[in-house]
Design an enzyme around this catalytic site. Sequence first.
Site, short mmCIF file in Angstrom:
data_model
loop_
_atom_site.label_atom_id
_atom_site.label_comp_id
_atom_site.label_asym_id
_atom_site.label_seq_id
_atom_site.Cartn_x
_atom_site.Cartn_y
_atom_site.Cartn_z
N GLU A 51 0.85 -1.20 0.00
CA GLU A 51 0.00 0.00 0.00
C GLU A 51 0.88 1.24 0.00
O GLU A 51 2.03 1.21 0.46
CB GLU A 51 -0.92 -0.07 1.24
CG GLU A 51 -1.82 1.12 1.48
CD GLU A 51 -2.84 1.38 0.38
OE1 GLU A 51 -2.44 1.56 -0.79
OE2 GLU A 51 -4.04 1.45 0.70
N ASP A 52 0.34 2.34 -0.53
CA ASP A 52 1.12 3.58 -0.54
C ASP A 52 1.06 4.30 0.80
O ASP A 52 2.07 4.72 1.34
CB ASP A 52 0.65 4.50 -1.70
CG ASP A 52 -0.86 4.76 -1.71
OD1 ASP A 52 -1.59 4.22 -0.85
OD2 ASP A 52 -1.32 5.50 -2.59
N ASP A 61 -3.98 6.06 6.06
CA ASP A 61 -4.39 7.36 6.62
C ASP A 61 -5.43 7.08 7.71
O ASP A 61 -5.07 6.77 8.84
CB ASP A 61 -4.93 8.19 5.46
CG ASP A 61 -5.25 9.62 5.83
OD1 ASP A 61 -4.82 10.06 6.91
OD2 ASP A 61 -5.92 10.32 5.04
N PHE A 102 -1.19 16.70 3.20
CA PHE A 102 -1.53 15.94 2.01
C PHE A 102 -0.28 15.73 1.15
O PHE A 102 0.35 16.68 0.68
CB PHE A 102 -2.64 16.60 1.20
CG PHE A 102 -3.29 15.62 0.29
CD1 PHE A 102 -4.30 14.78 0.76
CD2 PHE A 102 -2.86 15.47 -1.03
CE1 PHE A 102 -4.88 13.83 -0.07
CE2 PHE A 102 -3.43 14.51 -1.86
CZ PHE A 102 -4.45 13.69 -1.37
N ARG A 141 1.59 12.02 -9.72
CA ARG A 141 2.05 10.66 -9.43
C ARG A 141 3.47 10.42 -9.92
O ARG A 141 4.18 9.59 -9.39
CB ARG A 141 1.13 9.62 -10.11
CG ARG A 141 -0.27 9.51 -9.51
CD ARG A 141 -0.95 8.25 -10.05
NE ARG A 141 -2.39 8.24 -9.86
CZ ARG A 141 -3.01 7.79 -8.78
NH1 ARG A 141 -2.31 7.34 -7.75
NH2 ARG A 141 -4.32 7.78 -8.70
P1 IMP Z 1 -7.60 5.70 4.24
O1 IMP Z 1 -8.73 4.77 3.93
O2 IMP Z 1 -8.09 6.99 4.88
O3 IMP Z 1 -6.50 5.07 5.06
O4 IMP Z 1 -7.00 6.21 2.87
C1 IMP Z 1 -6.22 5.42 2.09
C2 IMP Z 1 -6.10 5.94 0.69
O5 IMP Z 1 -6.39 7.36 0.57
C3 IMP Z 1 -4.66 5.79 0.26
O6 IMP Z 1 -4.44 4.52 -0.30
C4 IMP Z 1 -4.50 6.92 -0.73
O7 IMP Z 1 -4.94 6.49 -2.00
C5 IMP Z 1 -5.42 8.00 -0.23
N1 IMP Z 1 -4.67 8.98 0.60
C6 IMP Z 1 -4.72 9.14 1.94
N2 IMP Z 1 -3.90 10.12 2.35
C7 IMP Z 1 -3.30 10.59 1.22
C8 IMP Z 1 -2.30 11.61 0.96
O8 IMP Z 1 -1.79 12.31 1.86
N3 IMP Z 1 -1.96 11.79 -0.33
C9 IMP Z 1 -2.46 11.04 -1.36
N4 IMP Z 1 -3.38 10.09 -1.17
C10 IMP Z 1 -3.79 9.85 0.11
MG MG Z 2 -4.22 4.17 -2.46
#
Ligand code: IMP
Ligand code: MG
Length: 184
Positions: free
Chosen positions: A101-102, A105, A154, A167
């Site tokens: 995963e990238d 959050d 962000f 990207r």
């Molecule tokens: P979560 O479900 O809130 O943990 O969000 C996960 C997904 O939201 C990640 O896989 C990213 O695609 C996107 N995301 C969350 N924070 C960021 C950020 O700071 N920059 C870019 N994408 C983000």
């Molecule tokens: Mg993602």
Amino acid sequence: MDYCKADIESILLTSGQISERLDELAHDISRDYNDKNPLVICILKGSVVFYGDLIRRLNCPIEMDFISVSSYGLSDRSSGAVKIKKDTDNCIAGRHVLIVEDIVDSGITISSLLELLKKRDPLSLKLVSLLDKPARRERDVSPDYTGFIIPDGFIVGYGLDYAERYRNLPYLGILSPAVYMKNK
Ligand code: IMP
Ligand code: MG
């Protein structure tokens, strides 16, 4: 990479810093999966750059696979469900599975994906995330391997986007709030 310089508030991690950390991560993962022939699954699209750099450093046999999920909009956040847009090609039952995963959050996306995949009876299921932003966590999930723990803000570049842009930046940058404020 001057074309979007004005949109980046500051550089969080240079490509050199990312590269050094990936060497360490790959060392740990290669050691842990040495004889396991894991299915290493990339979550499209944000993890693609990280995935490509990571797997080329792994010193053990692996197989590649890809999955694409979409999280529901904000109004559906409480349900925490993800929708699979493109599923893996391989059956994961009985396999050692490593999800790439990238960024984690809130943790909503990855925790519901992990739950869904667990039901398919993998032999083991672990998560490596390049970035971990624990300040905004809403689900009790933490990666088994983490590249960097980062503060709130962000982040774009190195695969991560804002509205599908940035990207292809080779570094991780903090997006200037002016960029997303003007789209609100
Ligand atoms: P979560 O479900 O809130 O943990 O969000 C996960 C997904 O939201 C990640 O896989 C990213 O695609 C996107 N995301 C969350 N924070 C960021 C950020 O700071 N920059 C870019 N994408 C983000
Ligand atoms: Mg993602």
